[in-house]
Scaffold this active site. Structure first.
Site, PDB file in Angstrom:
ATOM      1  CD  GLU A  82      -2.873   1.195   2.386  1.00  0.00           C
ATOM      2  OE1 GLU A  82      -2.811   0.354   3.418  1.00  0.00           O
ATOM      3  OE2 GLU A  82      -3.583   2.284   2.304  1.00  0.00           O
ATOM      4  CE  LYS A  87      -6.070  -0.296   1.710  1.00  0.00           C
ATOM      5  NZ  LYS A  87      -6.717  -0.862   2.719  1.00  0.00           N
TER       6      LYS A  87
HETATM    7  P1  13P Z   1      -9.486   4.097   4.080  1.00  0.00           P
HETATM    8  O1  13P Z   1     -10.247   3.702   3.355  1.00  0.00           O
HETATM    9  O2  13P Z   1      -9.985   4.855   5.165  1.00  0.00           O
HETATM   10  O3  13P Z   1      -8.439   5.057   3.511  1.00  0.00           O
HETATM   11  O4  13P Z   1      -8.461   3.163   4.934  1.00  0.00           O
HETATM   12  C1  13P Z   1      -7.906   1.982   4.316  1.00  0.00           C
HETATM   13  C2  13P Z   1      -6.695   1.660   4.704  1.00  0.00           C
HETATM   14  O5  13P Z   1      -6.356   0.490   5.348  1.00  0.00           O
HETATM   15  C3  13P Z   1      -5.551   2.779   4.959  1.00  0.00           C
HETATM   16  O6  13P Z   1      -4.465   2.063   5.172  1.00  0.00           O
END
Ligand code: 13P
Length: 342
Positions: free
Chosen positions: A179, A221
């Site tokens: 991510e 992600k």
């Molecule tokens: P949000 O969808 O609230 O951005 O959170 C997703 C997430 O796991 C952020 O690390």
């Protein structure tokens, strides 16, 4: 490493009609969410709240492929003594775990952050696997301004950490969610978000290759390509979809089984509409789904508000958002479905 098995789990995480519930808020973050609904954040209230979500069997079995847990939650039992992990597994969803340990200021780069938590990660992953986790998450945070930020220093350091984390996960037979989040705070326009996200994704995949991460055994992600929240011009869902898909086609190899977006501060309905518009484009090499925290939980949090008598209302709100996002993974969502439910 058994790559076939990693690939099987990664594909299950992005199965058609399903997406990921990000319920991995740190103790500090969930306190902020609970403060907003006037609920004291205790070990028990956090457990009760998350148990409410995981026992929403309709949402969990039909719309949710996996749940990202925080360390506290993965070891917790439900009120009746059943481990929360078991409740998730019985619904057919896969338990996952956030393994980064948050961010620290990056030296020499004012205003920028580095995600930490690589020390002892191999041992921690082994314990999480034994408890049932089959995937993990590590979030890198990239700040963006009009001018100097992000620096290549921050992009490089964070991409390197993501790749080291991903390699350690795969060695422990755990699918890494990679991510690299480019934040939507600030007043930049959508094209600056595109440019900076492109730099971040290119560097991330370069580092993943250097660390020999198997792309078939991971899930990406990313943020969507959107203007800053205080930006000059808000744009249509079609423009977000077109620019995000163009970016991903340019940066993400087809070997990656799926892409599960974060919501990042978009409204619930925007996050759904954007995902839907992307899936309407079609013909993509990877599956596109959600891994939402706020955009799945804001409504159930509000409906629940910490009261046992509101559990059914909280679950209804969760099921609704999960169903809307499930439709969006297939490009079958319509705005009037939102109104009908309201
Ligand atoms: P949000 O969808 O609230 O951005 O959170 C997703 C997430 O796991 C952020 O690390």
């Amino acid at each position: 490493m058994n790559l076939n098995e990693l690939n099987r789990v990664a594909l299950a995480m992005v199965a058609p009609g399903k997406g990921i519930l990000a319920a991995d808020e740190s103790t500090g973050t969930i306190k902020k969410r609970f403060d907003a609904i006037n609920v004291a954040s205790t070990e028990e209230s956090r457990r009760d709240y998350r148990e409410m979500l995981f026992r929403s069997s309709e949402a969990m079995s039909q719309c949710i492929s996996g749940v990202i847990l925080y360390d506290e939650t993965i070891w917790q039992n439900a009120k009746d003594g059943t481990p929360l992990v078991k409740i998730i597994e019985r619904s057919g969803a896969i338990p996952g775990i956030k393994v980064d340990e948050g961010t620290q200021p990056l030296p020499n780069c004012p205003g920028e952050l580095i995600t930490v938590g690589l020390d002892k990660l191999a041992e921690r992953l082994q314990k999480y696997y034994e408890r049932g986790a089959r995937f993990a998450k590590w979030r890198a945070v990239i700040n963006i301004d009009q001018d100097k930020i992000p620096t290549m220093t921050a992009i490089h350091a964070n991409a390197h950490a993501l790749a080291r984390y991903a390699a350690l996960c795969q060695a422990a037979q755990i699918v890494p969610i990679v991510e690299p989040e480019v934040l939507m705070d600030g007043d930049h326009d959508i094209d600056r978000c595109y440019e900076m996200s492109q730099r971040v994704l290119n560097k991330t995949f370069q580092e993943l290759r250097i660390q020999r991460v198997a792309l078939e055994g991971m899930v990406l992600k990313p943020n969507m390509v959107v203007p800053g929240k205080k930006g000059p011009k808000q744009v249509s869902a079609e423009e977000v979809a077109e620019k995000t898909v163009r970016l991903l086609k340019n940066c993400v190899p087809a070997a990656v089984p799926g892409i599960a977006f974060l919501s990042g501060g978009q409204s619930d309905e925007e996050a759904t509409a954007h995902l839907d518009a992307m899936n309407r484009i079609g013909g993509l090499p990877w599956r596109l789904t959600f891994s939402y925290g706020r955009a799945l939980q804001a409504a159930p949090q509000k409906a629940w508000s910490g009261k046992a008598e509101n559990v059914a209302a909280g679950q209804r709100a969760f099921i609704h958002r999960a169903r809307m996002n499930s439709l969006a993974t297939k490009g079958e969502w319509k705005a009037d479905l939102e109104k009908k439910a309201a």
